[in-house]
Motif scaffolding. Structure first.
Motif, short mmCIF file in Angstrom:
data_model
loop_
_atom_site.label_atom_id
_atom_site.label_comp_id
_atom_site.label_asym_id
_atom_site.label_seq_id
_atom_site.Cartn_x
_atom_site.Cartn_y
_atom_site.Cartn_z
N VAL A 327 0.82 -1.22 0.00
CA VAL A 327 0.00 0.00 0.00
C VAL A 327 0.85 1.26 0.00
N TYR A 332 -4.29 3.58 1.47
CA TYR A 332 -4.58 2.68 2.58
C TYR A 332 -3.37 2.71 3.51
N TYR A 334 -1.51 0.08 6.85
CA TYR A 334 -1.53 -1.19 7.56
C TYR A 334 -1.12 -0.97 9.01
N GLU A 338 3.74 0.40 6.69
CA GLU A 338 3.39 0.17 5.29
C GLU A 338 4.52 -0.40 4.44
N THR A 349 -8.13 -3.56 5.39
CA THR A 349 -8.69 -2.49 4.56
C THR A 349 -8.87 -1.28 5.46
N PHE A 351 -8.53 2.76 5.42
CA PHE A 351 -8.43 3.91 4.53
C PHE A 351 -7.44 4.94 5.05
N ASN A 352 -6.68 5.51 4.11
CA ASN A 352 -5.69 6.51 4.49
C ASN A 352 -5.52 7.49 3.33
N TRP A 371 -6.70 4.29 -5.21
CA TRP A 371 -7.46 3.46 -4.29
C TRP A 371 -7.27 1.98 -4.60
N LYS A 373 -4.80 -1.27 -4.38
CA LYS A 373 -3.59 -1.76 -3.74
C LYS A 373 -2.64 -2.31 -4.81
#
Length: 571
Positions: A327, A332, A334, A338, A349, A351-352, A371, A373
């Motif tokens: 990502v 997104y 994690y 990341e 999932t 959102f970022n 949007w 991945k």
């Protein structure tokens, strides 16, 4: 000094895709692919009964309507080690093959043809000459001078009305169009005929699954009663109708679709841009016995790296060290950071969104810009889809695919290497449609023979009751969807879905760069492509359309009223 071309939205696709290309001295030196809607369906599935997952998952998309159902069913059945009856396997395979043939016909004529066919040129055609050319191409019945004259008159009335409808905003007269006027008229006629053919073919889904789009399924088999003599089940008359529809589709493929492809390849054989990464991934599909027996898959599985057809590597979606999603350039994040990718069983999932609110001038491509991945196989980008499957079939000496490829390439006058291109991707899709039409006929004949032998079972009740399930189980449902390798990963705990992640074909192909800056299939395919007119970038459309994008699969949910991304709260 470089200049950036922005094409947003890419039209004649499913969903919302933005392409930005850096131009220098007439060529693309940088390309960026952005899905501009936010994904969230995985969150909707959490906490649900896994027996309902197929009905929710198929709403990912209304185009490849049956493939997400099939992936979801297989994911749950894999987790529960739930075998389905032989007839259910036949029905699912037939329905899957039907959506292939339907989808490929729709793509070639209604989504992609206008990148190669000049509508304005068809107005100048000689109907008698078009008729003569059509009759040389095949023995299709609709090829008289009067037929083409009537069609041309209809087209003229549309143009003279000033309301071009589906033909609005085309780059008509662009110098990249090479087909003679008569061939343009022929393909335009077939464009309209294909509208009727695709409508007829999906009637098979309404017989087996009750409706289309979104036909019905059931975990453990099919909710399709079989009785040759009953009026309330799939009977002899309905099976005969399905057989007729299959034969009708094969006739259309042989007498319309393939001749049109050969004609197009003849005039565009030198336009071989858009090859991209030449890494191909296939999960395999159409189990002849059981989905748990991957050796029985009619479509082979594997990975080809750098176009090397002599070294097919195995692919294992269950191996947590093989497939990961990153990502770094996606909106997104994690838990835990990341930098590392996550296998879908550990997928999240979250959102970022860090970019400017749309509409914006250009993407912030140094940071997050999509949007979608970024999936990787052993940290390598992959292309999935018909070209990947045909290359895999060729490399593995598939009994049906390799001979069909050799014959078609010979007739088109193309070398195998030409398939690494936008034209080749389109041509491979046609070859696949042809071999699948024949395989569809074979599967239907075997299905009818099995019913006549006395087997009418379509559902296995053995593990339907959650009381018979393990406390925790995880599964993978793999499908070769029309657009490529599709998989749904599920974790079931205490009878409900704990986690659900899907990597769809367009996620593989349209992915943004990874943490190393490596491009995905779309982005790589645009590199070094000359663009004749930046204001009419037909080259970009040809290449991107050759993948048959489905952004509705790759991303979901957007606020159309305020043109803002949604804030989603999970209670």
């Amino acid at each position: 000094m470089s200049k950036r071309i922005v094409v947003d939205p890419i039209t004649r696709i499913e969903g919302h895709l933005r392409i930005e290309a850096e131009m220098d001295q007439g060529k693309i030196i940088g390309a960026y692919s952005s899905g501009t809607m936010v994904r969230g369906l995985e969150l909707v599935l959490k906490g649900r009964d896994p027996r309902d997952a197929w009905a929710l998952a198929q709403r990912i998309c209304g185009v490849c309507t049956t493939t997400h159902s099939l992936a979801a069913l297989r994911s749950v059945e894999d987790a529960l080690k739930y075998e389905i009856p032989k007839n259910a396997n036949y029905i699912r395979n037939i329905m899957n093959a039907v959506i292939y043939v339907h989808d490929h016909i729709v793509h070639f004529y209604h989504l992609h043809a206008l990148d190669w066919v000049d509508v304005a040129s068809a107005l100048k055609a000689d109907p008698a000459a078009a008729s003569a050319a059509a009759q040389k191409m095949s023995n299709w019945s609709k090829s008289s001078p009067g037929y083409f004259k009537e069609l041309q008159n209809k087209l003229k009335r549309v143009v003279e009305s000033g309301q071009l409808s589906i033909f609005t905003n085309g780059y008509w007269g662009h110098p990249l169009y090479k087909l003679p006027s008569e061939v343009n008229l022929i393909l335009l006629a077939h464009y309209l005929e294909a509208l009727d053919e695709q409508r007829e073919l999906v009637k098979i889904h309404t017989i087996f699954g009750g409706k289309n789009p979104h036909p019905h399924y059931v975990v453990g088999g099919m909710a399709t009663p079989l009785d040759l003599n009953s009026e309330t089940a799939v009977n002899t008359a309905q099976l005969a109708m399905i057989s007729d529809l299959i034969d009708q589709a094969i006739q259309f493929i042989e007498q319309v679709y393939m001749p049109d492809l050969y004609a197009m390849a003849y005039y565009y054989k030198d336009w071989l841009y858009g090859g991209g990464i030449q890494n191909y991934l296939c999960y395999g599909d159409f189990p002849e016995r059981s989905v748990f027996d991957r050796k029985s898959f009619w479509f082979p599985s594997g990975v080809i790296v750098d176009g090397n057809l002599h070294d097919v590597k195995p692919v294992d979606p269950w191996n947590e060290s093989e497939i990961e999603e990153f990502v770094n350039h996606s909106w997104y994040t994690y838990n835990g950071g990341e930098e590392a990718g996550k296998h879908p069983w550990q997928g999240e999932t979250i959102f970022n969104f860090t970019g400017p609110k749309p509409p914006f001038d250009t993407l912030d491509t140094e940071n997050k810009y999509s949007w979608i991945k970024t999936p990787r196989w052993k940290e390598q980008p992959m292309e999935v889809g018909p070209l990947a499957r045909m290359m895999m079939g060729y490399a593995t000496n598939h009994r049906d695919i390799k001979p069909a490829m050799e014959e078609s390439l010979r007739r088109a006058g193309l070398p195998l290497s030409a398939l690494h291109s936008a034209l080749g991707r389109t041509f491979a899709r046609g070859i696949e449609t042809r071999v699948l039409g024949q395989h569809l006929r074979k599967m239907m004949d075997e299905f009818i023979a099995n019913i006549k032998s006395g087997d009418q079972v379509t559902f296995n009740p053995e593990k339907w009751d959650p009381a018979n399930w393990p406390k925790e189980a995880k599964g993978v449902g793999i499908v070769e969807a029309p657009r490529g390798a599709l998989a749904h990963w599920s974790i079931i705990q205490d009878g409900t879905i704990k986690n659900w992640q899907a990597i769809v074909p367009t996620t593989w192909n349209a992915a943004p760069r990874d943490k190393k800056g490596t491009q995905g299939a779309y982005e790589a395919s645009l590199m070094n492509v000359p663009v004749h007119d930046p204001k009419q970038p037909l080259e970009i459309l040809r290449i991107i359309h050759s993948f048959d994008p489905c952004l509705a699969c790759a991303v979901h949910l957007t606020d159309l009223e305020n043109n803002e991304t949604l804030s989603i709260k999970i209670e």
